[in-house]
Design a protein around this motif. Sequence first.
Motif, short mmCIF file in Angstrom:
data_model
loop_
_atom_site.label_atom_id
_atom_site.label_comp_id
_atom_site.label_asym_id
_atom_site.label_seq_id
_atom_site.Cartn_x
_atom_site.Cartn_y
_atom_site.Cartn_z
N ASP A 639 44.11 74.94 -52.69
CA ASP A 639 44.32 76.32 -53.14
C ASP A 639 43.05 76.89 -53.74
O ASP A 639 42.71 78.06 -53.51
N ARG A 640 42.34 76.08 -54.51
CA ARG A 640 41.12 76.57 -55.15
C ARG A 640 40.05 76.88 -54.10
O ARG A 640 39.35 77.90 -54.18
N VAL A 641 39.94 76.01 -53.09
CA VAL A 641 38.97 76.24 -52.02
C VAL A 641 39.37 77.48 -51.21
O VAL A 641 38.51 78.29 -50.82
N ALA A 642 40.67 77.65 -50.93
CA ALA A 642 41.12 78.80 -50.15
C ALA A 642 40.86 80.11 -50.88
O ALA A 642 40.64 81.15 -50.24
N ALA A 643 40.87 80.07 -52.20
CA ALA A 643 40.59 81.28 -52.97
C ALA A 643 39.18 81.79 -52.73
O ALA A 643 38.91 82.99 -52.91
N LEU A 644 38.28 80.93 -52.31
CA LEU A 644 36.90 81.32 -52.01
C LEU A 644 36.70 81.61 -50.53
O LEU A 644 35.56 81.79 -50.08
N GLY A 645 37.78 81.64 -49.76
CA GLY A 645 37.67 81.93 -48.34
C GLY A 645 37.30 80.73 -47.50
O GLY A 645 36.84 80.88 -46.36
N ALA A 646 37.49 79.53 -48.01
CA ALA A 646 37.16 78.30 -47.29
C ALA A 646 38.44 77.53 -46.97
O ALA A 646 39.54 77.92 -47.36
N ARG A 647 38.25 76.41 -46.29
CA ARG A 647 39.39 75.60 -45.87
C ARG A 647 39.07 74.14 -46.15
O ARG A 647 37.99 73.65 -45.80
N LEU A 648 40.01 73.45 -46.79
CA LEU A 648 39.83 72.03 -47.11
C LEU A 648 40.38 71.19 -45.96
O LEU A 648 41.56 71.29 -45.63
N GLU A 649 39.52 70.38 -45.36
CA GLU A 649 39.92 69.51 -44.26
C GLU A 649 40.14 68.10 -44.80
O GLU A 649 39.26 67.54 -45.46
N LEU A 650 41.31 67.53 -44.51
CA LEU A 650 41.68 66.20 -44.99
C LEU A 650 41.91 65.28 -43.80
O LEU A 650 42.69 65.60 -42.90
N ASP A 651 41.20 64.15 -43.81
CA ASP A 651 41.38 63.13 -42.78
C ASP A 651 41.63 61.80 -43.50
O ASP A 651 40.71 61.21 -44.07
N SER A 652 42.89 61.38 -43.49
CA SER A 652 43.25 60.19 -44.27
C SER A 652 44.26 59.34 -43.51
O SER A 652 45.45 59.29 -43.87
N PRO A 653 43.84 58.66 -42.45
CA PRO A 653 44.77 57.77 -41.74
C PRO A 653 45.12 56.55 -42.59
O PRO A 653 44.31 56.09 -43.41
N ALA A 654 46.32 56.05 -42.41
CA ALA A 654 46.75 54.89 -43.19
C ALA A 654 45.84 53.70 -42.89
O ALA A 654 45.63 53.33 -41.75
N GLY A 655 45.28 53.12 -43.98
CA GLY A 655 44.39 51.97 -43.85
C GLY A 655 42.99 52.31 -43.42
O GLY A 655 42.17 51.40 -43.24
N GLY A 656 42.66 53.58 -43.27
CA GLY A 656 41.34 53.97 -42.78
C GLY A 656 40.51 54.77 -43.75
O GLY A 656 39.55 55.42 -43.34
N GLY A 657 40.89 54.80 -45.01
CA GLY A 657 40.12 55.57 -45.97
C GLY A 657 40.48 57.05 -45.94
O GLY A 657 41.33 57.49 -45.16
N THR A 658 39.78 57.81 -46.77
CA THR A 658 40.05 59.24 -46.90
C THR A 658 38.74 60.00 -46.82
O THR A 658 37.73 59.57 -47.40
N ARG A 659 38.80 61.14 -46.12
CA ARG A 659 37.61 61.99 -45.98
C ARG A 659 38.01 63.43 -46.25
O ARG A 659 38.90 63.99 -45.59
N LEU A 660 37.37 64.03 -47.25
CA LEU A 660 37.57 65.44 -47.58
C LEU A 660 36.31 66.21 -47.20
O LEU A 660 35.19 65.76 -47.51
N ARG A 661 36.52 67.37 -46.57
CA ARG A 661 35.37 68.16 -46.13
C ARG A 661 35.68 69.64 -46.29
O ARG A 661 36.81 70.09 -46.00
N THR A 662 34.69 70.41 -46.73
CA THR A 662 34.83 71.86 -46.81
C THR A 662 33.45 72.49 -46.81
O THR A 662 32.43 71.81 -47.06
#
Length: 667
Positions: A639-662
């Motif tokens: 929500d905080r990222v969207a307020a600035l006109g951006a989009r938070l991308e989440l890639d978190s497969p089970a057992g494969g770690g987590t990756r956040l990107r914006t």
Amino acid sequence: MAAAANAYEEAPPAAREAGLGVVALVVAVLVSYGWHLGFHLANAHNGLIAASWTAVGLYVVRMRPRHREGWLFVATGVVHAVMFFGRQYGLHEGPLPAASWLGWVGVWPLPLAIAAFVWTLMAFPDGRLLSRRWIGAAWGMVAMAGAMATASALWPVEYDRTGLVAPHPFDLPGAATAARVWEYAQFSYLLFQALGTVAIVVRLRRTGGDEARRMRWLAFAVVMDILILVAGVSILGSPVPGLLALPLVPVAAAFGILRHRLYDIDPVINKTIVVGAMLLLITAGYVALVVGVGGLVPVEERWRSLLATAVVAVVFEPLRRRAQRLADRLVYGLRATPYEALSRLSAQLAAAPEELLDGIAATVASALGAREVVVWVGDEACMIPRAGWPHPVGRVNPAPLSGLHHGPRWHVRPIVDRDTARGAIAVRKPPGEPMTAAEERLLTDLVAQTGLVILQQEQAQQLQAAARRIVSAEDAARRRLERDLHDGVQLRLVTLGLELGALAEQVKASGDGLLVSRAKDARAQLLEATADLRELARGLHPMVLAQDGLEAALAAVADRSAIPVRLRVSVESRLPREIEATAYYLVSESITNAARHAAASVVTVDVTAGGDGLRIVVTDDGRGGARPAAGGGLQGLADRVAALGARLELDSPAGGGTRLRTVLPCG
């Protein structure tokens, strides 16, 4: 002919009307009395040509007295009226008095009538030939027609096929020689027709815009008449159907000459091509199947017909789609059809907001065949260009709606919502090509859809601005609370800790060990509470972020992390306050989640400032499976990222770690 037109123009209005009335009366008497004498199918086309071409010509010269093409129509119609009456009179069984001479008048002008007919087509739509060479070719045709008419007037070279009751009025020597020469001379009729056809094709290729659109009416009528003629010869063994369809030509030409609103013939041609192609293909396929299968396999005729019908039913729709695409390409060229234009506009709605108006400009240009399109956004007093085709709009000063793109080739349509101007679409057409009725309707539909897009963008911008204000207000509240804790409660606790330390020293001097131990414990708990409060204040809004910038603040977060953090920050200058705060909380929250919930062993943080904004990528090697939940930390970050006109991308497969990107926009 030009002199007659000028004299007619200079005549008083009453004299003009009287002159037209006399011509109309003479033609009407000749044609009506000719029909009264009987019906002869082989001569019917002359009566139809006389009536239709004269009527169209008289109407044109009445509306536009100096129009040469109108006078050519009148001349062609009058010649055919004289021929029709003469032949009808000469064909009447009896014969009637003076049938030999009147029948003769209905025969020998035929070459001149055909030459006048072809010249009229060659000079369409303005009555002028294409060039000096074409003028020479036309006069050569007239000279040949005059020689043929002279031969026909002196010898009965055309009488064998006319069926006249009365004989030729002259009995001159050399009739046999004239007949032999006529066997070759009559092929000139084909040359005349070929000359007219080539002239029409050349004019269609050379012209464009309004004149080309007017030519389409004539070309359509001529092609249809040729098809009817060929069908009549092929099926009935007679050219009469094609000859009877000749009045279609002047009727179609009238629309082009007068530039009537109905000259938008593109849909008519389009459907004709589709229907004609389908009839041709289906007929050919049906005959091929019935005849071919019957020749190869001994099958009863009803089964062959049933098989052919089934095959036609299966292939009909694919063939229709291909025929429709062919017709669209032939009629519209590279221009999008109205349906395609609206479909493309609907597809553009899924594009990125910054690309949406550019896509609309390209769609409008493709649909209308425009040279240039500009989309303006604003109110009636101040509009700003936001998109353009074929080139993006540069730096252009704002302008009021009334001052947009003045010029004969520019068409400006305001975008209005609830009686309020929201913008405008300006379209520049090629030279000599006006906006047709169909294009006006299509542009109206596109403008309406563009209004919805602009309104949606304005609402999205308002929502984003409101969200930015909320985030800014939240950050300001955090800073105030951090400052109050640092300068108020925290300072008092530190002072109290110092006082407890001094009191413990005094108690130690008294020798009461139990009291000294309790004083030291109280001071230690107070110092621990002060540290917790300092950490809480740093979490609300770190002082180092405001003082030293994003790189120093993220380094402090990495130093305090419970797990190793590989940090890379490439930011050359200070960023807007809300960008730095959002980046800080995104990285801080991600590191905390990796340590507390993901059981990660290492976290990689990459923060880079580029042309498109501040890129942030946080990756861990934890258990993965993270999902945003209502009220959770990840949803709060999104929500905080969207307020600035951006989009938070989440890639978190089970057992494969987590990756956040914006990518946070910094502009």
